[in-house]
Design a protein around this motif. Sequence first.
Motif, PDB file in Angstrom:
ATOM      1  N   TYR A  65       0.823  -1.208   0.000  1.00 22.60           N
ATOM      2  CA  TYR A  65       0.000   0.000   0.000  1.00 22.60           C
ATOM      3  C   TYR A  65       0.859   1.260   0.000  1.00 22.60           C
ATOM      4  O   TYR A  65       0.627   2.190  -0.779  1.00 22.60           O
ATOM      5  CB  TYR A  65      -0.933  -0.020   1.221  1.00 22.60           C
ATOM      6  N   PHE A  95      -5.326  16.773  -1.586  1.00 18.07           N
ATOM      7  CA  PHE A  95      -4.853  15.471  -1.123  1.00 18.07           C
ATOM      8  C   PHE A  95      -5.724  14.967   0.017  1.00 18.07           C
ATOM      9  O   PHE A  95      -5.697  15.499   1.113  1.00 18.07           O
ATOM     10  CB  PHE A  95      -3.379  15.589  -0.696  1.00 18.07           C
ATOM     11  N   ASP A  96      -6.539  13.962  -0.285  1.00 18.78           N
ATOM     12  CA  ASP A  96      -7.310  13.254   0.731  1.00 18.78           C
ATOM     13  C   ASP A  96      -7.091  11.775   0.483  1.00 18.78           C
ATOM     14  O   ASP A  96      -7.085  11.339  -0.661  1.00 18.78           O
ATOM     15  CB  ASP A  96      -8.811  13.571   0.598  1.00 18.78           C
ATOM     16  N   ILE A  97      -6.912  11.005   1.544  1.00 18.58           N
ATOM     17  CA  ILE A  97      -6.673   9.566   1.367  1.00 18.58           C
ATOM     18  C   ILE A  97      -7.937   8.892   0.825  1.00 18.58           C
ATOM     19  O   ILE A  97      -7.864   8.035  -0.039  1.00 18.58           O
ATOM     20  CB  ILE A  97      -6.282   8.913   2.718  1.00 18.58           C
ATOM     21  N   TYR A  98      -9.096   9.302   1.342  1.00 13.49           N
ATOM     22  CA  TYR A  98     -10.350   8.667   0.952  1.00 13.49           C
ATOM     23  C   TYR A  98     -11.278   9.672   0.290  1.00 13.49           C
ATOM     24  O   TYR A  98     -11.445  10.782   0.791  1.00 13.49           O
ATOM     25  CB  TYR A  98     -11.036   8.065   2.173  1.00 13.49           C
ATOM     26  N   SER A  99     -11.912   9.275  -0.808  1.00 17.04           N
ATOM     27  CA  SER A  99     -12.763  10.213  -1.527  1.00 17.04           C
ATOM     28  C   SER A  99     -14.223   9.764  -1.590  1.00 17.04           C
ATOM     29  O   SER A  99     -15.032  10.431  -2.197  1.00 17.04           O
ATOM     30  CB  SER A  99     -12.226  10.441  -2.938  1.00 17.04           C
ATOM     31  N   ASP A 100     -14.562   8.625  -0.985  1.00 14.89           N
ATOM     32  CA  ASP A 100     -15.981   8.278  -0.950  1.00 14.89           C
ATOM     33  C   ASP A 100     -16.411   7.838   0.458  1.00 14.89           C
ATOM     34  O   ASP A 100     -15.575   7.581   1.324  1.00 14.89           O
ATOM     35  CB  ASP A 100     -16.354   7.231  -2.013  1.00 14.89           C
ATOM     36  N   ASP A 102     -17.966   5.164   1.608  1.00 15.09           N
ATOM     37  CA  ASP A 102     -17.688   3.785   2.030  1.00 15.09           C
ATOM     38  C   ASP A 102     -16.284   3.624   2.603  1.00 15.09           C
ATOM     39  O   ASP A 102     -16.105   3.015   3.654  1.00 15.09           O
ATOM     40  CB  ASP A 102     -17.866   2.822   0.845  1.00 15.09           C
ATOM     41  N   SER A 103     -15.289   4.167   1.915  1.00 12.36           N
ATOM     42  CA  SER A 103     -13.926   3.965   2.406  1.00 12.36           C
ATOM     43  C   SER A 103     -13.665   4.779   3.679  1.00 12.36           C
ATOM     44  O   SER A 103     -12.874   4.382   4.520  1.00 12.36           O
ATOM     45  CB  SER A 103     -12.886   4.249   1.327  1.00 12.36           C
ATOM     46  N   GLU A 177     -23.207   8.657  -2.689  1.00 19.44           N
ATOM     47  CA  GLU A 177     -22.116   7.756  -2.363  1.00 19.44           C
ATOM     48  C   GLU A 177     -20.901   8.492  -1.798  1.00 19.44           C
ATOM     49  O   GLU A 177     -20.689   9.638  -2.062  1.00 19.44           O
ATOM     50  CB  GLU A 177     -21.705   6.926  -3.575  1.00 19.44           C
TER      51      GLU A 177
END
Lengths: 177, 113
Positions: A65, A95-100, A102-103, A177
């Motif tokens: 990862y 910069f964001d690690i998660y964009s939705d 669910d994650s 979502e």
Amino acid sequence: MYRTYRLFIDYEKEEYWLNQMAAKGYNLINYFLGLYTFDIEQPGKYIYRIELLDSLPFASSSIRYITFLKEMGIEHISSHFRWVYFRKLATEGPFDIYSDIDSRILHYSRIVKLYGIVGLSNLVISISNFSLWLSEASTLNLKLAPLNLLASFILIFGANSCIKKIRRLKKERQLRE
Amino acid sequence: MPESSERGALTEAVFYILLSLFKPLHGYGIMQFVQEISNNRVVLGPGTLYGAINTLLEKGWIQLLYSDSVSRKKEYQITTIGRFMVENEINRLDELLSNARAILGGGNSVQNI
């Protein structure tokens, strides 16, 4: 070089603070047990993000990862157990690690699990320390018990705030979502 | 045929990742493609992208290629099942759009109301 101690239970508050520091030119280069070490450079160069990994940073899944992130221009700055600190050049856009949703829910649940387990174990240890003091009059146990109790309260409080965030996201997920 | 649980809507991220992989791309390339094609509206988070890629690989909708021998970065490409999923999604989106346009009357009658 600048060093300072801080204690955060909410990683998003910690992230906010690190980005405020970066905006002033203080770029995190290491974290260990509450001690933050900064390099002093030009202000606003980096965006920092913190993530709780699924496994320890040296596990093969984590290495895969972190390598993937590196290929996307994201620097791995520091690790602390399963917590990792990343940064990316601000010139390369948001910069964001998660964009939705669910994650993000998945990441919060990881934190709930960690804080929940460590928090509850501290509660159990605290109770056993109290009972050891009662049965064997051990003053060391009496000194340790409140510390365990405090740690368990803080962690359970942290887990609870993540549970609230998850609940809010789940409500939002019914619409988008 | 996919399982009934697989007939629902694809997420926006998954749909765009699949579209990006009609040509082989590595992770960073996928992110750039999606950002460009959506005019900077969809910026995939690296954690979200990584999770989606792994799930798509597991399901066999995309596959791993090793063609990029210079940079040794992993490259991915859509599979036949993946293409089938994209076509299914296009039909579903077509239905949504044509129903919405029929009700709104092509956008003109909105102003007439």
